[in-house]
Write an enzyme that holds these catalytic residues in place. Structure first.
Site, short mmCIF file in Angstrom:
data_model
loop_
_atom_site.label_atom_id
_atom_site.label_comp_id
_atom_site.label_asym_id
_atom_site.label_seq_id
_atom_site.Cartn_x
_atom_site.Cartn_y
_atom_site.Cartn_z
CE LYS A 22 -1.41 1.89 4.08
NZ LYS A 22 -1.57 3.44 4.15
CG ASN A 23 2.53 2.55 3.50
OD1 ASN A 23 1.57 3.11 3.46
ND2 ASN A 23 3.47 2.48 4.83
NE ARG A 92 1.03 12.45 6.51
CZ ARG A 92 1.08 13.51 7.19
NH1 ARG A 92 0.22 14.30 7.65
NH2 ARG A 92 2.35 14.08 7.12
CB CYS A 116 -3.80 6.31 10.96
SG CYS A 116 -4.27 4.52 10.20
NE ARG A 121 0.61 10.78 9.86
CZ ARG A 121 0.09 9.48 9.37
NH1 ARG A 121 -1.01 8.86 9.49
NH2 ARG A 121 1.09 9.06 8.44
N PRO A 122 1.86 17.00 11.04
CG PRO A 122 3.78 18.15 11.76
CD PRO A 122 2.85 16.96 12.02
CB ILE A 123 2.08 18.72 5.36
CG1 ILE A 123 1.20 19.81 5.47
CG2 ILE A 123 1.45 17.43 5.44
CD1 ILE A 123 0.33 19.96 4.51
CG ASP A 124 6.44 21.12 9.40
OD1 ASP A 124 5.99 19.88 9.34
OD2 ASP A 124 7.42 21.25 10.25
CG LEU A 125 9.31 18.34 7.57
CD1 LEU A 125 9.84 16.76 8.10
CD2 LEU A 125 10.70 19.31 7.86
CG ASP A 306 3.70 1.58 9.36
OD1 ASP A 306 3.55 2.56 9.91
OD2 ASP A 306 3.80 1.81 7.99
CB ILE A 328 7.77 7.22 14.16
CG1 ILE A 328 9.25 6.42 14.02
CG2 ILE A 328 7.69 8.14 12.81
CD1 ILE A 328 10.41 7.14 13.55
NE ARG A 398 -6.69 4.57 5.28
CZ ARG A 398 -5.71 4.81 6.37
NH1 ARG A 398 -5.67 4.58 7.54
NH2 ARG A 398 -4.44 5.10 5.85
C1 UD1 Z 1 4.79 7.16 5.97
C2 UD1 Z 1 3.78 5.60 5.91
C3 UD1 Z 1 3.35 5.27 7.35
C4 UD1 Z 1 4.61 5.36 8.40
C5 UD1 Z 1 5.41 6.56 8.25
C6 UD1 Z 1 6.72 6.38 9.26
C7 UD1 Z 1 2.97 5.89 3.85
C8 UD1 Z 1 1.59 6.09 3.00
N1 UD1 Z 1 2.70 5.99 5.19
O1 UD1 Z 1 3.78 8.09 6.82
O2 UD1 Z 1 2.78 4.11 7.26
O3 UD1 Z 1 4.16 4.96 9.70
O4 UD1 Z 1 5.72 6.84 6.81
O5 UD1 Z 1 7.48 5.20 8.65
O6 UD1 Z 1 3.76 5.73 3.27
N2 UD1 Z 1 6.66 14.89 10.13
C9 UD1 Z 1 6.55 16.40 10.26
N3 UD1 Z 1 6.39 17.14 9.48
C10 UD1 Z 1 6.33 16.86 8.18
C11 UD1 Z 1 6.26 15.30 7.76
C12 UD1 Z 1 6.37 14.55 8.78
O7 UD1 Z 1 6.78 16.63 11.81
O8 UD1 Z 1 6.05 17.56 7.09
C13 UD1 Z 1 6.72 14.17 11.20
C14 UD1 Z 1 5.39 13.25 11.25
O9 UD1 Z 1 4.60 14.08 12.19
C15 UD1 Z 1 5.92 12.21 12.13
C16 UD1 Z 1 7.26 11.69 11.48
O10 UD1 Z 1 7.84 12.97 10.96
O11 UD1 Z 1 6.06 12.62 13.60
C17 UD1 Z 1 7.21 10.76 10.47
O12 UD1 Z 1 6.38 11.22 9.30
P1 UD1 Z 1 6.55 10.31 7.81
O13 UD1 Z 1 7.88 9.91 7.74
O14 UD1 Z 1 6.19 11.81 7.05
O15 UD1 Z 1 5.34 9.62 7.77
P2 UD1 Z 1 4.18 9.43 6.44
O16 UD1 Z 1 4.81 9.77 5.18
O17 UD1 Z 1 3.17 10.49 6.84
#
Ligand code: UD1
Length: 418
Positions: A22-23, A92, A116, A121-125, A306, A328, A398
């Site tokens: 899926k991922n 997500r 989930c 789960r910010p998207i700032d990065l 995961d 994480i 999912r």
């Molecule tokens: C992906 C996987 C998810 C897995 C996760 C970590 C998919 C669809 N999902 O989620 O199953 O659990 O990787 O291996 O592939 N963060 C920030 N700012 C950002 C982005 C992330 O602070 O802009 C933080 C998140 O809040 C979290 C950490 O970084 O604490 C890891 O997030 P990230 O690696 O981005 O996970 P996802 O891509 O959402």
């Protein structure tokens, strides 16, 4: 509302063939937006998240068809660069369409993604990186209006955390950008390598996937190709764990052994005997599982977040104490209540959960609170005495294709009822 009803106590036996990941499927489907001509994804799991990604593709004007486990996408006639809020909220991974659409059309409107509930789960990065590449991003009533009037330009991006989603978004934005993009502290998950493999087949120039520094040289055009999606390593651990907790013996086929090397030693430490070849894993369980040394979730190649809930589930019946440390996500112990309802002894304090193995679990009525947490409850139910009923299984759907059929095929007494 559907639920899973499990009568525990049957040892799993037989062979389970792994579906596509899926991922990996979700960013790959987003990536197809960048290609001219038709793209085919084989081994695509039939999951609600995949159906959501297909709906996004259709919504923006792509031709997208799923036949069995093959999805074909033709993005030649994209006519809309806005993704409606309802579709963005379904998962997500909808956020990776941002990089792909910006790269393809130079502008797009998206909303904050769903997915989930694992804490903030910010998207700032994601947004900071795209801004550095020349995107203008404006927030307007919950909508993100993004444009790159001069086109996106490659640059050096240092991620303060190796975010999987941010790395994917930058890769998708960078493949058609001007010049070279370098991602330092990039995510190294196998799904990143699968995305890079696909993009290379389409004509992209990418080096360093699987390492901390990723280099992407922009190109003018990408073309479609045929790509087989990598096997689902998380589903793999789920089914091995289901066998381990029930005292079963299972052959997992269609795997990529190397992807699971950060978890198989944990199962071995727990007393399972594991024989591996490149594409199958054979697991034999001990009479009783043993506890394992402290498990800290880390970015790949560390112990994956995961599988934390899944391994916790089997440790509830192990001999001894296992300590988990979730590094994480802030709130990834929501499955604990369900496990406690089934008789597990677990104590959570902040990022740490201490599991004291018990001799027996008992069937209970519990609710899945998230995807992997839901799978953890199913696994516990397979070993519990009596009947377990699990509600809110849309979370499980999912990420697991017909989980009840897969487990039933290995002898489990499990059914889905409405
Ligand atoms: C992906 C996987 C998810 C897995 C996760 C970590 C998919 C669809 N999902 O989620 O199953 O659990 O990787 O291996 O592939 N963060 C920030 N700012 C950002 C982005 C992330 O602070 O802009 C933080 C998140 O809040 C979290 C950490 O970084 O604490 C890891 O997030 P990230 O690696 O981005 O996970 P996802 O891509 O959402």
């Amino acid at each position: 509302m559907q639920k899973l009803v499990i009568r525990g106590g049957t040892a799993l036996e037989g062979e389970i063939s792994l579906p596509g990941a899926k991922n990996s499927a979700l960013p790959l489907l987003a990536a197809s937006v960048l290609c001219k001509g038709e793209t085919f994804f084989e081994n695509c799991p039939r999951l609600t998240d995949v159906f959501s990604a297909c709906r996004i593709l259709t919504n923006i004007g792509c031709r997208c068809n799923m036949k069995g486990h093959t999805v074909s996408v033709c993005a030649d006639s994209i006519n809309l660069s806005e993704i409606p809020e309802t579709l963005m909220q379904e998962m997500r991974s909808s956020i990776v369409f941002l990089g792909a659409l910006l790269g393809r059309t130079g502008s797009c409107q998206v909303y904050y993604p769903g997915g989930c509930e694992l804490g903030p789960r910010p998207i700032d990065l994601h947004l900071d990186a795209l801004k550095r590449m020349g995107a203008k991003i404006r927030r307007h009533e919950g909508r993100l209006d993004c444009s790159a009037p001069e086109g996106l330009c490659g640059c050096c991006i240092h991620l303060k955390f190796p975010s999987v989603g941010a790395t994917e978004n930058i890769m998708l934005a960078a493949v058609l950008a001007k010049g070279e993009t370098v991602i330092c502290n990039a995510a190294r998950e196998p799904e990143i390598c699968d995305l890079a493999d696909f993009l290379r087949k389409c004509g992209a120039h990418i080096k360093g996937d699987g390492e901390s520094t990723l280099r992407i040289k922009g190109t003018k055009e990408l073309h479609g190709c045929i790509h087989r999606i990598m096997p689902d390593r998380i589903a793999g651990v789920t089914y091995l764990s289901a066998a381990a907790i029930t005292g079963g013996t299972i052959k997992l086929s269609g795997v990529k052994n190397a992807h699971m090397e950060n978890v198989l030693p944990v199962l071995e430490q727990a007393g399972c005997r594991i024989d591996r070849s490149e594409d199958f894993i054979y697991l034999r369980s001990p009479k009783r599982l043993r506890s394992v040394s402290r498990l800290r979730t880390m970015p790949h190649p560390g112990f994956p977040t995961d599988v934390q809930a899944i391994i916790m589930s089997i440790m509830t019946l192990a001999d001894g104490i296992t300590v988990f440390e979730e590094n994480i996500f802030e709130s990834r112990y929501r499955h604990v209540d369900g496990l406690i309802q089934m008789g597990a002894e677990i104590c959570v304090s902040g990022r740490t959960a201490v599991v004291s193995g018990v001799k027996k679990l008992y069937g209970a009525h519990a609710a899945a609170t998230d995807l992997r947490g839901g799978a953890a409850l199913v696994i516990a139910g397979l070993a519990a005495e009596g009947i377990t009923e699990i509600r809110q299984i849309h979370h499980i759907d999912r990420g697991y294709e017909e989980i009840e059929k897969v487990l039933k095929g290995a002898g489990a007494d499990i059914r889905r009822i409405s």
